[in-house]
Design a protein around this motif. Structure first.
Motif, PDB file in Angstrom:
ATOM      1  N   UNK A   1      79.263  81.345  56.425  1.00 47.05           N
ATOM      2  CA  UNK A   1      80.309  80.718  55.619  1.00 47.05           C
ATOM      3  C   UNK A   1      81.602  81.526  55.724  1.00 47.05           C
ATOM      4  N   UNK A   2      82.744  80.892  56.034  1.00 43.93           N
ATOM      5  CA  UNK A   2      84.026  81.626  56.075  1.00 43.93           C
ATOM      6  C   UNK A   2      84.368  82.199  54.710  1.00 43.93           C
ATOM      7  N   UNK A   3      85.100  83.320  54.711  1.00 47.80           N
ATOM      8  CA  UNK A   3      85.431  84.003  53.468  1.00 47.80           C
ATOM      9  C   UNK A   3      86.249  83.127  52.540  1.00 47.80           C
ATOM     10  N   UNK A   4      87.105  82.277  53.084  1.00 50.40           N
ATOM     11  CA  UNK A   4      87.959  81.448  52.247  1.00 50.40           C
ATOM     12  C   UNK A   4      87.163  80.391  51.484  1.00 50.40           C
ATOM     13  N   UNK A   5      85.996  80.027  52.035  1.00 47.76           N
ATOM     14  CA  UNK A   5      85.159  79.017  51.396  1.00 47.76           C
ATOM     15  C   UNK A   5      84.081  79.622  50.493  1.00 47.76           C
ATOM     16  N   UNK A   6      84.018  80.935  50.433  1.00 49.73           N
ATOM     17  CA  UNK A   6      82.952  81.587  49.656  1.00 49.73           C
ATOM     18  C   UNK A   6      82.957  81.195  48.179  1.00 49.73           C
ATOM     19  N   UNK A   7      84.103  81.209  47.478  1.00 51.09           N
ATOM     20  CA  UNK A   7      84.063  80.806  46.057  1.00 51.09           C
ATOM     21  C   UNK A   7      83.584  79.371  45.859  1.00 51.09           C
ATOM     22  N   UNK A   8      84.003  78.473  46.753  1.00 50.76           N
ATOM     23  CA  UNK A   8      83.592  77.072  46.627  1.00 50.76           C
ATOM     24  C   UNK A   8      82.089  76.919  46.874  1.00 50.76           C
ATOM     25  N   UNK A   9      81.556  77.670  47.853  1.00 53.07           N
ATOM     26  CA  UNK A   9      80.126  77.574  48.142  1.00 53.07           C
ATOM     27  C   UNK A   9      79.293  78.119  46.989  1.00 53.07           C
TER      28      UNK A   9
ATOM     29  N   UNK B   1      65.210  88.156  37.775  1.00 56.83           N
ATOM     30  CA  UNK B   1      64.723  89.411  37.213  1.00 56.83           C
ATOM     31  C   UNK B   1      64.072  90.310  38.266  1.00 56.83           C
ATOM     32  N   UNK B   2      63.512  89.723  39.310  1.00 58.51           N
ATOM     33  CA  UNK B   2      62.780  90.516  40.307  1.00 58.51           C
ATOM     34  C   UNK B   2      63.448  90.545  41.675  1.00 58.51           C
ATOM     35  N   UNK B   3      64.172  89.490  42.047  1.00 58.13           N
ATOM     36  CA  UNK B   3      64.806  89.431  43.371  1.00 58.13           C
ATOM     37  C   UNK B   3      66.269  89.021  43.223  1.00 58.13           C
ATOM     38  N   UNK B   4      67.024  89.806  42.475  1.00 59.78           N
ATOM     39  CA  UNK B   4      68.421  89.447  42.202  1.00 59.78           C
ATOM     40  C   UNK B   4      69.246  89.381  43.478  1.00 59.78           C
ATOM     41  N   UNK B   5      69.052  90.360  44.366  1.00 60.25           N
ATOM     42  CA  UNK B   5      69.817  90.382  45.600  1.00 60.25           C
ATOM     43  C   UNK B   5      69.489  89.172  46.460  1.00 60.25           C
ATOM     44  N   UNK B   6      68.229  88.812  46.498  1.00 58.42           N
ATOM     45  CA  UNK B   6      67.795  87.640  47.259  1.00 58.42           C
ATOM     46  C   UNK B   6      68.416  86.362  46.682  1.00 58.42           C
ATOM     47  N   UNK B   7      68.521  86.266  45.372  1.00 52.44           N
ATOM     48  CA  UNK B   7      69.112  85.093  44.741  1.00 52.44           C
ATOM     49  C   UNK B   7      70.607  85.017  45.015  1.00 52.44           C
ATOM     50  N   UNK B   8      71.288  86.160  45.037  1.00 55.87           N
ATOM     51  CA  UNK B   8      72.717  86.163  45.363  1.00 55.87           C
ATOM     52  C   UNK B   8      72.954  85.736  46.809  1.00 55.87           C
ATOM     53  N   UNK B   9      72.039  86.136  47.698  1.00 61.50           N
ATOM     54  CA  UNK B   9      72.181  85.760  49.106  1.00 61.50           C
ATOM     55  C   UNK B   9      72.110  84.250  49.271  1.00 61.50           C
ATOM     56  N   UNK B  10      71.267  83.608  48.461  1.00 65.65           N
ATOM     57  CA  UNK B  10      71.126  82.150  48.545  1.00 65.65           C
ATOM     58  C   UNK B  10      72.394  81.423  48.112  1.00 65.65           C
ATOM     59  N   UNK B  11      73.253  82.106  47.371  1.00 68.36           N
ATOM     60  CA  UNK B  11      74.475  81.465  46.912  1.00 68.36           C
ATOM     61  C   UNK B  11      75.464  81.202  48.044  1.00 68.36           C
ATOM     62  N   UNK B  12      75.383  82.020  49.089  1.00 73.49           N
ATOM     63  CA  UNK B  12      76.333  81.894  50.198  1.00 73.49           C
ATOM     64  C   UNK B  12      75.543  81.704  51.481  1.00 73.49           C
ATOM     65  N   UNK B  13      75.549  80.500  52.065  1.00 73.14           N
ATOM     66  CA  UNK B  13      74.844  80.285  53.333  1.00 73.14           C
ATOM     67  C   UNK B  13      75.412  81.161  54.443  1.00 73.14           C
ATOM     68  N   UNK B  14      74.560  81.498  55.396  1.00 73.44           N
ATOM     69  CA  UNK B  14      74.961  82.371  56.494  1.00 73.44           C
ATOM     70  C   UNK B  14      76.034  81.698  57.344  1.00 73.44           C
TER      71      UNK B  14
END
Length: 225
Positions: free
Chosen positions: A135-143, A120-133
């Motif tokens: 990470x190749x684009x092909x592995x993004x959905x799996x991550x 509710x307060x840091x949505x962008x920050x939470x989305x960033x945590x979904x994909x580690x720095x």
């Protein structure tokens, strides 16, 4: 045999459909009168020292300037779990932390509050945590899928970790004590020494598991800020 063995973890003592075994959680209040009659006492000095050491350690993991006083939430969590773990080491006292009813009711509301605050307060920050720095684009959905699953199972892993560690030690002590009447008198002292060593180990496990739960909960909360 297995029914009798696991019955030590079954809260079956009832009065008017209320489990009396859960009243063991209130036994910690018998220590409170010391605070009112003799100040400062040794128990209060020990309690304050533990509070300060935990506070100094926890505030390093939090953005303490923005969340002043938030460390005491996790200190309270540590002390509550520690009290219940210690009380379970005494004979004829029900170990409340060996049940998912208690451990899950602690971990799930905390996790839900952290997730709601973060999204509710840091949505962008939470989305960033979904994909580690990195990470190749092909592995993004799996991550994203892996990180989502790991976030969803966090309250369960916290609850099961504490429950399993409390049950394992108590089961081992019970199994050894049940065999005491079937062994020769020569080995009774050996069994007694093993039981004492296991009790010391359970004492250490009670402290370690309380600290681990508090630290992991603190780390989960720091991810949403």
């Amino acid at each position: 045999m297995m029914t009798n063995l696991f019955s030590i973890f079954d809260p079956t003592t009832n009065l008017f459909f209320f489990s009396l075994n859960w009243l063991s959680m209130s036994l910690g209040f018998i220590f409170l009168p010391y605070y009112f009659w003799l100040l400062p006492n040794r128990l209060l000095i020990l309690f304050n020292n533990i509070n300060m050491k935990l506070h100094n350690e926890f505030k390093l993991l939090l953005n303490y300037n923005m969340n002043k006083g938030s460390t005491f939430i996790f200190i309270s969590l540590f002390i509550m779990i520690l009290f219940n773990n210690f009380l379970g080491l005494f004979p004829y006292i029900f170990t409340s932390t060996s049940h998912l009813t208690l451990t899950l009711s602690i971990s799930l509301p905390l996790w839900l509050s952290f997730m709601m605050f973060g999204w509710m307060n840091n949505s962008q920050h939470m989305f960033i945590h979904m994909i580690p720095q990195g990470t190749p684009m092909i592995l993004t959905p799996f991550m994203v899928l892996i990180e989502t699953i790991s976030n969803l199972i966090r309250p369960g892993t916290l609850a099961v970790r504490l429950t399993a560690n409390m049950i394992a030690g108590h089961l081992l002590l019970t199994l050894l004590s049940n065999n005491g009447s079937n062994i020769p008198n020569l080995f009774i002292m050996i069994l007694l020494m093993i039981q004492i060593l296991l009790l010391i180990l359970e004492f250490a496990v009670s402290i370690i598991q309380s600290y681990v739960i508090a630290i992991l909960t603190l780390l989960y909360s720091s991810e949403v800020n």
